[in-house]
Design an enzyme around this catalytic site. Structure first.
Site, mmCIF file in Angstrom:
data_model
loop_
_atom_site.group_PDB
_atom_site.id
_atom_site.type_symbol
_atom_site.label_atom_id
_atom_site.label_comp_id
_atom_site.label_asym_id
_atom_site.label_seq_id
_atom_site.Cartn_x
_atom_site.Cartn_y
_atom_site.Cartn_z
ATOM 1 N N ASP A 135 62.839 34.660 130.802
ATOM 2 C CA ASP A 135 61.892 34.004 131.703
ATOM 3 C C ASP A 135 62.231 34.376 133.149
ATOM 4 O OD1 ASP A 135 60.114 31.938 132.801
ATOM 5 O OD2 ASP A 135 61.978 30.873 133.244
ATOM 6 N N ASP A 159 59.044 27.716 127.907
ATOM 7 C CA ASP A 159 59.933 28.668 127.220
ATOM 8 C C ASP A 159 60.326 28.181 125.821
ATOM 9 O OD1 ASP A 159 60.118 30.435 129.451
ATOM 10 O OD2 ASP A 159 61.536 29.051 130.394
#
Lengths: 233, 233
Positions: free
Chosen positions: B12, B185
């Site tokens: 991420d 995420d």
């Protein structure tokens, strides 16, 4: 030099903030941070498209205006306005003229995102392209950046874009510094109050600058920013 | 664990490679470089648009696929292909329905660049929006990311995008690690063979991970990458 001389620094991205392979130089990241935290806003200036410049500005934490498409666009984050200094339609006309002369020419992947010009794969010679553009009376030049062949208005360059930044921010060009390495940085480096070529710059770039750093890439940027901050006293 | 276990790491960007203010953590830049030079390709995964992910990939020097728009797009640099896992048209229909209910709603600046959903300014409550979307029978959810309200297909998430990456690269999910910090995420961290939450992650994120790093942000990423490389032996 007077105190508070330089109030903004315009910095090229590729080959200046990055290594030759386009990856950020960590030394440059720290240098940009130091400038911004010392109240010296950084304006990024790139040949790439505006979304690339915006991403770099977010990731680096710069607060100044953005110069994209080699000066075709000036984005002012204070107003949210994009100022167009070039003309995509004229570039489309130029491409049509070149295709009539040479057959189909592929644009690069990012070309469709360009708002003030376009970029072609290296299928033609710039000399041949410029002959056609002149013959057709188009207000365009073909320039080989190494990455691609650019079609754009002849007065689009980072120097004219920096002039627009100066007007928008009401900061005289004499109070703006510029840092760069490549031929497309020359106009910007010439009109800025202080022009810094990083050590890896081409000779023709070094010749137009007031300063040449001892170190290349990001370390050169760090050196330039230290110098600018020192001059402010 | 077997040798050569992890062959790809999905990371991420916001809050993982960057500090809370979205600026790159220098420690992360070095960590990414180390992974790539150790033959562990990095796939960036972001809620942002593809041009942002592409710029970050160039500046960081990552070589893996890109996951953008929170999983709406998977870009495979090997083939140059963009795979769309969401539907912009459905999101446009959703916005029309919301505007019929609540009046004009402003999109964010980058919304017009989104190809698989759209992002709205915080003018409405997600609960109210989801009631309307359900009532109209639209295949959409409204999610508040903190930055904006996202309208997108309910099955668009980074986990499903990672599944697509796994198929494209013929690398089993068990041989992919993921590193992240935020609620968007979670699906990716759950389905990856190894899931690393950096120390600054939300508690709900840490709970789904196989590992939680001691350090936050880029230092956490460095820790995770060291661990992955050590496991490979």
């Amino acid at each position: 030099m007077g105190e508070g001389l330089i109030r903004l620094v315009a910095v090229d991205i590729d080959g200046t903030l990055t290594h030759g392979d386009r990856r950020l130089d960590v030394a440059a990241v720290d240098a940009i941070r130091k400038a911004e935290s010392s109240n010296l806003p950084v304006a990024l200036a790139t040949g790439n498209v505006l979304p690339f410049a915006e991403a770099a500005a977010i990731l680096l934490g710069t607060s100044g205006p953005l110069i994209a498409e080699d000066g075709g666009i000036v984005f002012d984050p204070a107003s949210g306005q994009e100022h167009m200094l070039g003309d995509r339609l004229e570039a489309d006309r130029g491409l049509a003229a070149l295709e009539r002369a040479f057959g189909p020419i592929q644009q690069t992947r990012s070309s469709n995102m360009r708002l003030t010009g376009l970029t072609l794969r290296h299928a033609i010679e710039v000399e041949d392209a410029n002959k056609i553009l002149t013959r057709e009376g188009l207000d365009l030049v073909a320039i080989d950046s190494g990455f691609a062949i650019h079609l754009r208005s002849p007065d689009v360059n980072k120097g004219n874009a920096l002039r627009r930044v100066s007007t928008l921010l009401r900061v005289p060009l004499a109070e703006i510094a510029a840092i760069g390495d490549g031929p497309n940085d020359i106009e910007m480096l010439k009109i800025a109050g202080l022009g810094f070529a990083v050590a890896n710059s081409d000779e023709i770039v070094k010749r137009v600058c007031t300063h040449v750093t001892a170190e290349p890439y990001g370390k050169g940027v760090a050196e330039a920013i230290e110098k600018i901050l020192a001059l402010r006293g």
